[in-house]
Design a protein around this motif. Structure first.
Motif, PDB file in Angstrom:
ATOM      1  N   SER A  71       0.849  -1.195   0.000  1.00 41.94           N
ATOM      2  CA  SER A  71       0.000   0.000   0.000  1.00 41.94           C
ATOM      3  C   SER A  71       0.881   1.241   0.000  1.00 41.94           C
ATOM      4  CB  SER A  71      -0.904   0.010   1.236  1.00 41.94           C
ATOM      5  OG  SER A  71      -0.131   0.209   2.419  1.00 41.94           O
ATOM      6  N   GLU A  72       0.336   2.347  -0.414  1.00 43.16           N
ATOM      7  CA  GLU A  72       1.110   3.590  -0.488  1.00 43.16           C
ATOM      8  C   GLU A  72       1.648   3.982   0.883  1.00 43.16           C
ATOM      9  OE1 GLU A  72      -1.342   6.519  -2.359  1.00 43.16           O
ATOM     10  OE2 GLU A  72      -1.158   5.602  -4.355  1.00 43.16           O
ATOM     11  N   GLU A  73       0.808   3.873   1.901  1.00 41.50           N
ATOM     12  CA  GLU A  73       1.222   4.298   3.238  1.00 41.50           C
ATOM     13  C   GLU A  73       2.373   3.443   3.766  1.00 41.50           C
ATOM     14  OE1 GLU A  73      -0.594   4.730   7.777  1.00 41.50           O
ATOM     15  OE2 GLU A  73      -1.885   4.109   6.121  1.00 41.50           O
ATOM     16  N   VAL A  74       2.222   2.118   3.684  1.00 31.81           N
ATOM     17  CA  VAL A  74       3.242   1.225   4.220  1.00 31.81           C
ATOM     18  C   VAL A  74       4.545   1.356   3.439  1.00 31.81           C
ATOM     19  CG1 VAL A  74       3.887  -1.190   4.558  1.00 31.81           C
ATOM     20  CG2 VAL A  74       1.595  -0.413   5.175  1.00 31.81           C
ATOM     21  N   LEU A  75       4.457   1.362   2.107  1.00 34.08           N
ATOM     22  CA  LEU A  75       5.671   1.389   1.290  1.00 34.08           C
ATOM     23  C   LEU A  75       6.392   2.727   1.369  1.00 34.08           C
ATOM     24  CD1 LEU A  75       4.494  -0.560  -1.876  1.00 34.08           C
ATOM     25  CD2 LEU A  75       5.752  -1.428   0.108  1.00 34.08           C
ATOM     26  N   SER A  76       5.661   3.816   1.442  1.00 34.90           N
ATOM     27  CA  SER A  76       6.297   5.127   1.559  1.00 34.90           C
ATOM     28  C   SER A  76       7.081   5.222   2.859  1.00 34.90           C
ATOM     29  CB  SER A  76       5.251   6.242   1.483  1.00 34.90           C
ATOM     30  OG  SER A  76       4.633   6.270   0.212  1.00 34.90           O
ATOM     31  N   ARG A  77       6.506   4.669   3.916  1.00 35.06           N
ATOM     32  CA  ARG A  77       7.201   4.673   5.205  1.00 35.06           C
ATOM     33  C   ARG A  77       8.394   3.719   5.178  1.00 35.06           C
ATOM     34  NH1 ARG A  77       3.067   3.557   7.944  1.00 35.06           N
ATOM     35  NH2 ARG A  77       3.391   1.338   8.298  1.00 35.06           N
ATOM     36  N   LEU A  78       8.226   2.582   4.533  1.00 34.07           N
ATOM     37  CA  LEU A  78       9.267   1.564   4.491  1.00 34.07           C
ATOM     38  C   LEU A  78      10.506   2.050   3.752  1.00 34.07           C
ATOM     39  CD1 LEU A  78       9.856  -1.497   5.141  1.00 34.07           C
ATOM     40  CD2 LEU A  78       9.024  -1.972   2.815  1.00 34.07           C
ATOM     41  N   PHE A  79      10.303   2.702   2.601  1.00 30.98           N
ATOM     42  CA  PHE A  79      11.421   3.115   1.755  1.00 30.98           C
ATOM     43  C   PHE A  79      11.791   4.594   1.916  1.00 30.98           C
ATOM     44  CE2 PHE A  79       9.897  -0.739  -0.282  1.00 30.98           C
ATOM     45  CZ  PHE A  79      11.092  -1.402  -0.567  1.00 30.98           C
ATOM     46  N   GLU A  80      11.054   5.279   2.773  1.00 32.24           N
ATOM     47  CA  GLU A  80      11.326   6.697   3.063  1.00 32.24           C
ATOM     48  C   GLU A  80      11.347   7.527   1.783  1.00 32.24           C
ATOM     49  OE1 GLU A  80      14.746   7.146   5.572  1.00 32.24           O
ATOM     50  OE2 GLU A  80      14.114   5.568   6.948  1.00 32.24           O
ATOM     51  N   THR A  81      10.389   7.241   0.932  1.00 28.76           N
ATOM     52  CA  THR A  81      10.196   8.017  -0.296  1.00 28.76           C
ATOM     53  C   THR A  81       8.740   7.885  -0.706  1.00 28.76           C
ATOM     54  OG1 THR A  81      11.065   8.447  -2.520  1.00 28.76           O
ATOM     55  CG2 THR A  81      10.744   6.147  -1.915  1.00 28.76           C
ATOM     56  N   ASP A  82       8.257   8.826  -1.521  1.00 30.48           N
ATOM     57  CA  ASP A  82       6.862   8.766  -1.940  1.00 30.48           C
ATOM     58  C   ASP A  82       6.645   7.612  -2.909  1.00 30.48           C
ATOM     59  OD1 ASP A  82       6.160  10.962  -0.429  1.00 30.48           O
ATOM     60  OD2 ASP A  82       6.533  12.388  -2.059  1.00 30.48           O
ATOM     61  N   VAL A  83       5.684   6.777  -2.591  1.00 29.25           N
ATOM     62  CA  VAL A  83       5.353   5.620  -3.422  1.00 29.25           C
ATOM     63  C   VAL A  83       3.875   5.692  -3.784  1.00 29.25           C
ATOM     64  CG1 VAL A  83       5.179   3.100  -3.495  1.00 29.25           C
ATOM     65  CG2 VAL A  83       7.136   4.184  -2.368  1.00 29.25           C
ATOM     66  N   SER A  84       3.588   5.407  -5.038  1.00 28.74           N
ATOM     67  CA  SER A  84       2.212   5.384  -5.521  1.00 28.74           C
ATOM     68  C   SER A  84       1.853   3.960  -5.921  1.00 28.74           C
ATOM     69  CB  SER A  84       2.047   6.318  -6.728  1.00 28.74           C
ATOM     70  OG  SER A  84       0.742   6.225  -7.265  1.00 28.74           O
ATOM     71  N   VAL A  85       0.676   3.506  -5.551  1.00 27.27           N
ATOM     72  CA  VAL A  85       0.171   2.198  -5.952  1.00 27.27           C
ATOM     73  C   VAL A  85      -1.061   2.417  -6.812  1.00 27.27           C
ATOM     74  CG1 VAL A  85      -0.703  -0.031  -5.184  1.00 27.27           C
ATOM     75  CG2 VAL A  85       1.063   1.131  -3.849  1.00 27.27           C
ATOM     76  N   ALA A  86      -0.945   2.057  -8.084  1.00 33.72           N
ATOM     77  CA  ALA A  86      -2.038   2.254  -9.035  1.00 33.72           C
ATOM     78  C   ALA A  86      -2.556   0.907  -9.507  1.00 33.72           C
ATOM     79  CB  ALA A  86      -1.549   3.081 -10.228  1.00 33.72           C
ATOM     80  N   GLU A  87      -3.769   0.900 -10.048  1.00 32.81           N
ATOM     81  CA  GLU A  87      -4.328  -0.315 -10.612  1.00 32.81           C
ATOM     82  C   GLU A  87      -4.336  -0.191 -12.125  1.00 32.81           C
ATOM     83  OE1 GLU A  87      -8.502  -2.726 -10.395  1.00 32.81           O
ATOM     84  OE2 GLU A  87      -7.520  -2.223  -8.497  1.00 32.81           O
ATOM     85  N   VAL A  88      -3.683  -1.138 -12.771  1.00 31.13           N
ATOM     86  CA  VAL A  88      -3.591  -1.145 -14.226  1.00 31.13           C
ATOM     87  C   VAL A  88      -4.019  -2.522 -14.722  1.00 31.13           C
ATOM     88  CG1 VAL A  88      -2.084  -0.892 -16.238  1.00 31.13           C
ATOM     89  CG2 VAL A  88      -1.699   0.524 -14.205  1.00 31.13           C
ATOM     90  N   GLY A  89      -5.078  -2.575 -15.494  1.00 28.75           N
ATOM     91  CA  GLY A  89      -5.553  -3.856 -16.002  1.00 28.75           C
ATOM     92  C   GLY A  89      -5.939  -4.824 -14.913  1.00 28.75           C
ATOM     93  N   GLY A  90      -6.455  -4.294 -13.805  1.00 29.71           N
ATOM     94  CA  GLY A  90      -6.875  -5.148 -12.702  1.00 29.71           C
ATOM     95  C   GLY A  90      -5.750  -5.580 -11.792  1.00 29.71           C
ATOM     96  N   ARG A  91      -4.529  -5.064 -12.004  1.00 30.26           N
ATOM     97  CA  ARG A  91      -3.402  -5.415 -11.151  1.00 30.26           C
ATOM     98  C   ARG A  91      -2.816  -4.173 -10.525  1.00 30.26           C
ATOM     99  NH1 ARG A  91       0.328 -10.185 -13.840  1.00 30.26           N
ATOM    100  NH2 ARG A  91      -1.291 -11.786 -13.980  1.00 30.26           N
ATOM    101  N   ARG A  92      -2.271  -4.347  -9.322  1.00 31.69           N
ATOM    102  CA  ARG A  92      -1.620  -3.212  -8.663  1.00 31.69           C
ATOM    103  C   ARG A  92      -0.193  -3.045  -9.189  1.00 31.69           C
ATOM    104  NH1 ARG A  92      -1.594  -4.946  -2.930  1.00 31.69           N
ATOM    105  NH2 ARG A  92      -1.930  -6.970  -3.902  1.00 31.69           N
ATOM    106  N   VAL A  93       0.158  -1.799  -9.465  1.00 29.28           N
ATOM    107  CA  VAL A  93       1.479  -1.446  -9.958  1.00 29.28           C
ATOM    108  C   VAL A  93       2.078  -0.451  -8.989  1.00 29.28           C
ATOM    109  CG1 VAL A  93       2.799  -0.415 -11.844  1.00 29.28           C
ATOM    110  CG2 VAL A  93       0.832  -1.887 -12.359  1.00 29.28           C
ATOM    111  N   VAL A  94       3.313  -0.677  -8.580  1.00 33.45           N
ATOM    112  CA  VAL A  94       3.983   0.198  -7.608  1.00 33.45           C
ATOM    113  C   VAL A  94       4.919   1.139  -8.348  1.00 33.45           C
ATOM    114  CG1 VAL A  94       5.442   0.287  -5.559  1.00 33.45           C
ATOM    115  CG2 VAL A  94       3.805  -1.606  -5.858  1.00 33.45           C
ATOM    116  N   LEU A  95       4.743   2.448  -8.092  1.00 31.66           N
ATOM    117  CA  LEU A  95       5.538   3.484  -8.765  1.00 31.66           C
ATOM    118  C   LEU A  95       6.143   4.405  -7.726  1.00 31.66           C
ATOM    119  CD1 LEU A  95       2.810   4.450 -11.371  1.00 31.66           C
ATOM    120  CD2 LEU A  95       4.773   2.972 -11.815  1.00 31.66           C
ATOM    121  N   THR A  96       7.357   4.875  -7.990  1.00 32.39           N
ATOM    122  CA  THR A  96       7.942   5.942  -7.175  1.00 32.39           C
ATOM    123  C   THR A  96       7.678   7.264  -7.878  1.00 32.39           C
ATOM    124  OG1 THR A  96      10.071   5.617  -8.259  1.00 32.39           O
ATOM    125  CG2 THR A  96       9.715   4.488  -6.171  1.00 32.39           C
ATOM    126  N   LEU A  97       7.429   8.277  -7.087  1.00 34.83           N
ATOM    127  CA  LEU A  97       7.057   9.592  -7.639  1.00 34.83           C
ATOM    128  C   LEU A  97       8.276  10.462  -7.890  1.00 34.83           C
ATOM    129  CD1 LEU A  97       4.008  10.272  -5.302  1.00 34.83           C
ATOM    130  CD2 LEU A  97       4.006   9.242  -7.581  1.00 34.83           C
TER     131      LEU A  97
END
Length: 250
Positions: free
Chosen positions: A224-250
């Motif tokens: 999730s955006e909240e957990v991953l952003s805290r984990l990696f200490e950077t802004d992380v976006s989680v989007a849904e593409v074609g029914g799947r979650r895709v993790v992106l850094t901003l």
């Protein structure tokens, strides 16, 4: 189920894991994720009894891992290491056949040979089966080592960064195989750096940071955006593409 209770590990006298208590579900695919140096590979090696914990316990189906005799453990658990030592003058088939040693003790039966060939075919290695390892690319060697693990046919499969050196097609193949193994009732634990891959294939995720567990739970909760952003200490976006979650850094 594999459980760790207050597990701590030190390497060369330096603490690497501290107070790790996790419950990794049986018959599911668990991804270990987190920044470099988080302790993911150390945890996997300790689960595979390749490293001795400084304190704490590891239980497999309620049984203390330390109480399992080596021969029995080899029939129950297999592991892919990041830097497995392999002889250059072995063929792919020779290497994969080592996975049958706990069953055959070096005397391959017809059934053993069928399992070896099946693992070779699943990893798309049939065209290289009789070539020496030192003539292969890094990705081909990686697939051969994964095939050896699969040939061992254990209930628990530990994979440390199995996608190293693999192209996109073979990375997908390996993760689909890992998913198939979990769907067949095996417990699969995989160290992954690609969070989108973890979101696509894992049932359960353990997020680690600085030798501790930062989050643990179902994939959709941890990736999730909240957990991953805290984990990696950077802004992380989680989007849904074609029914799947895709993790992106901003």
């Amino acid at each position: 189920m594999i459980e760790t209770r207050a597990l701590s590990v030190a390497l060369s006298g330096k603490p690497v894991l501290a107070d790790i208590s996790v419950a990794l579900p049986k018959g599911r695919l668990t991804a270990l994720v987190g920044p470099n140096g988080a302790g993911k590979s150390t945890l996997l090696m300790t689960l595979g009894r390749l490293l001795e914990p400084a304190s704490g316990d590891i239980l497999i189906d309620g049984r203390d891992l330390r109480a399992v005799p080596p021969r029995e453990l080899a029939l129950q658990l297999s592991i892919l290491r990041q830097e497995g030592a392999i002889g250059p003058r072995l063929t792919v088939r020779d290497l994969v056949s080592f996975g049958r040693y706990p069953h055959s003790h070096g005397r391959l039966t017809a059934a053993d040979r069928l399992e070896v060939q099946r693992a070779i075919d699943r990893l798309d290695l049939a065209g290289f089966a009789d070539r020496y390892l030192d003539t292969l690319s890094g990705g081909q060697k990686q697939r051969a080592q994964i095939a050896m693990v699969l040939a061992q046919q254990t209930d628990v499969i530990l994979l440390d960064e199995p996608l190293n050196n693999l192209d996109l097609a073979h990375a997908r193949r390996v993760m689909r195989i890992a998913r198939e193994e979990a769907d067949a009732g095996r417990t699969v634990i995989v160290v992954l750096h690609d969070l989108t891959v973890a979101a696509a294939y894992a049932d359960h995720v353990v997020a680690m940071k600085a030798g501790r567990v930062a989050a643990e739970g179902p994939s959709e909760e941890v990736i999730s955006e909240e957990v991953l952003s805290r984990l990696f200490e950077t802004d992380v976006s989680v989007a849904e593409v074609g029914g799947r979650r895709v993790v992106l850094t901003l």
